[in-house]
Scaffold this motif. Sequence first.
Motif: not given
Length: 124
Positions: A48-54, A56-58, A102-108
């Motif tokens: 659905v959605a993801a957000i980085s550790g800081s 700053a990125s979604t 901290a980086g975004i991933l979109t896979r489970m």
Amino acid sequence: QVQLVESGGGLVQAGGSLRLSCAASGRTFSRYAMAWFRQAPGKEREFVAAISGSGASTSYADSVKGRFTISRDNAKITVYLQLNNLKPEDTAVYYCAARERAGILTRMAGYNYWGQGTQVTVSS
């Protein structure tokens, strides 16, 4: 070890809004990327959605872009998902997930910890 507890689900009419919360344990919350996935009856769990550790990125699934907003409050060790203009097809169990990077991933497969889920039901 991170524990995640979702809340905020419920029954809402089409066009309505909900805000989901995911409270996390742990002192290094800002090092974890966080995400929301959902699973409708008879379907596979989907991003659905993801957000980085800081924060700053979604990233968002195309189906929710412009309607849902993910955010986080690292001081409160909580991530949120604001759901606006809900549609019946948004009906699902929504799961919070944490990744030990901290980086975004979109896979489970990239997420190490999962909550128990909260039910969102949208009536037409």
